[in-house]
Scaffold this active site. Structure first.
Site, PDB file in Angstrom:
ATOM      1  CB  SER A  68      -9.215 -10.982 -12.856  1.00  0.00           C
ATOM      2  OG  SER A  68      -8.391 -10.347 -11.905  1.00  0.00           O
TER       3      SER A  68
HETATM    4  N1  SAM Z   1      -9.115 -11.327  -7.498  1.00  0.00           N
HETATM    5  C1  SAM Z   1      -9.898 -10.146  -7.162  1.00  0.00           C
HETATM    6  C2  SAM Z   1     -11.379 -10.411  -7.378  1.00  0.00           C
HETATM    7  O1  SAM Z   1     -11.747 -11.571  -7.611  1.00  0.00           O
HETATM    8  O2  SAM Z   1     -12.157  -9.458  -7.296  1.00  0.00           O
HETATM    9  C3  SAM Z   1      -9.464  -8.956  -7.977  1.00  0.00           C
HETATM   10  C4  SAM Z   1      -8.222  -8.373  -7.500  1.00  0.00           C
HETATM   11  S1  SAM Z   1      -7.876  -6.795  -8.163  1.00  0.00           S
HETATM   12  C5  SAM Z   1      -7.369  -7.189  -9.782  1.00  0.00           C
HETATM   13  C6  SAM Z   1      -6.346  -6.450  -7.311  1.00  0.00           C
HETATM   14  C7  SAM Z   1      -6.541  -6.157  -5.853  1.00  0.00           C
HETATM   15  O3  SAM Z   1      -5.258  -6.083  -5.228  1.00  0.00           O
HETATM   16  C8  SAM Z   1      -7.216  -4.827  -5.577  1.00  0.00           C
HETATM   17  O4  SAM Z   1      -8.341  -5.020  -4.774  1.00  0.00           O
HETATM   18  C9  SAM Z   1      -6.150  -4.013  -4.845  1.00  0.00           C
HETATM   19  O5  SAM Z   1      -6.662  -3.123  -3.885  1.00  0.00           O
HETATM   20  C10 SAM Z   1      -5.341  -5.137  -4.211  1.00  0.00           C
HETATM   21  N2  SAM Z   1      -3.982  -4.769  -3.800  1.00  0.00           N
HETATM   22  C11 SAM Z   1      -3.061  -3.990  -4.424  1.00  0.00           C
HETATM   23  N3  SAM Z   1      -1.939  -3.936  -3.695  1.00  0.00           N
HETATM   24  C12 SAM Z   1      -2.139  -4.700  -2.587  1.00  0.00           C
HETATM   25  C13 SAM Z   1      -1.343  -5.052  -1.458  1.00  0.00           C
HETATM   26  N4  SAM Z   1      -0.080  -4.615  -1.287  1.00  0.00           N
HETATM   27  N5  SAM Z   1      -1.884  -5.863  -0.533  1.00  0.00           N
HETATM   28  C14 SAM Z   1      -3.141  -6.344  -0.651  1.00  0.00           C
HETATM   29  N6  SAM Z   1      -3.943  -6.054  -1.697  1.00  0.00           N
HETATM   30  C15 SAM Z   1      -3.441  -5.240  -2.659  1.00  0.00           C
END
Ligand code: SAM
Length: 220
Positions: A68
């Protein structure tokens, strides 16, 4: 608790990011600003993207996901008001960048990612940086991480159609939860506070996150 062992060629860019993108745009929480000045964001993206790691934007990481934008990370953390003694649950480990910042701010961090490659790489990066207060797990974070509940605070970095009931149930009382809620295209950041059995939800800014995919999120 942590830190790179070698001189850091990106330090000037990182400090400029903190001043120009965060402090000058209203982030006032010194603990958040200091943590973001310490965590080397360039080590959480591929080597080709390192020169852009401190720009004012999200960046692509593996598996079609994103790390993000620094400002939204800071705004969420400031709203969450983490204390040094907090046990915090993060949903959506992604690159591990936010995980490392959380490890600076809280006593213990529990983080859930559904994509195996991201889970593995993030664990390697965060451990290499010397953080020892993080538990990583692979799974559907829309169901929380019941084994270690309750949590004083939760931060979800993927968008859900509503606040998952599992997260509500695993939140301590008192406790705080921040999560983007809306459609797959556009959402509002919600800050939910539990206190003496009551929940109060505050609507913060509009935002746009990748979807939370899971049984209490969006379908695959
Ligand atoms: N905060 C993270 C960083 O610093 O890199 C970025 C997160 S990214 C915007 C969103 C993440 O949520 C992705 O890696 C995606 O695979 C994960 N995600 C989506 N659905 C999920 C779920 N049900 N459980 C765990 N992770 C999930």
């Amino acid at each position: 608790m942590s830190g790179e062992q070698f001189s850091d060629p990106f330090e000037v860019q990182r400090l400029a990011m903190v001043e120009l993108q965060l402090r000058q745009r209203g982030i006032r929480d010194e603990r958040v600003l200091n943590a973001m000045a310490r965590v080397p964001r360039h080590l959480f993206v591929s080597s080709e993207k390192q020169s852009r790691a401190y720009e004012d934007q999200p960046l692509e990481i593996e598996s079609g996901q994103t790390v993000s934008q620094p400002y939204i990370v800071a705004a969420m953390l400031q709203a969450l008001e983490l204390k040094e003694s907090d046990r915090v649950l993060e949903i959506g480990t992604g690159s591990g960048y936010l995980t490392a910042i959380l490890a600076e701010l809280a006593a213990q961090v529990f983080t859930v990612e559904r994509q195996v490659l991201l889970h593995q790489r993030a664990k390697e990066r965060v451990e290499q940086l010397g953080y020892r207060n993080v538990v990583f797990t692979l799974g559907d974070g829309s169901q929380g991480f019941p084994e270690h509940a309750p949590y004083d605070a939760m931060i979800v970095s993927a968008a859900a159609p509503r606040i998952p009931q599992a997260l509500r149930d695993q939140l301590a009382d008192p406790g705080r939860l921040i999560i983007p809620v809306g459609s797959e295209d556009t959402q509002q950041l919600l800050l939910a506070r539990k206190n003496q059995g009551m929940e109060r939800v505050e609507v913060l800014d509009g935002c746009r996150f990748v979807p939370l995919i899971g049984s209490q999120g969006f379908p695959v």
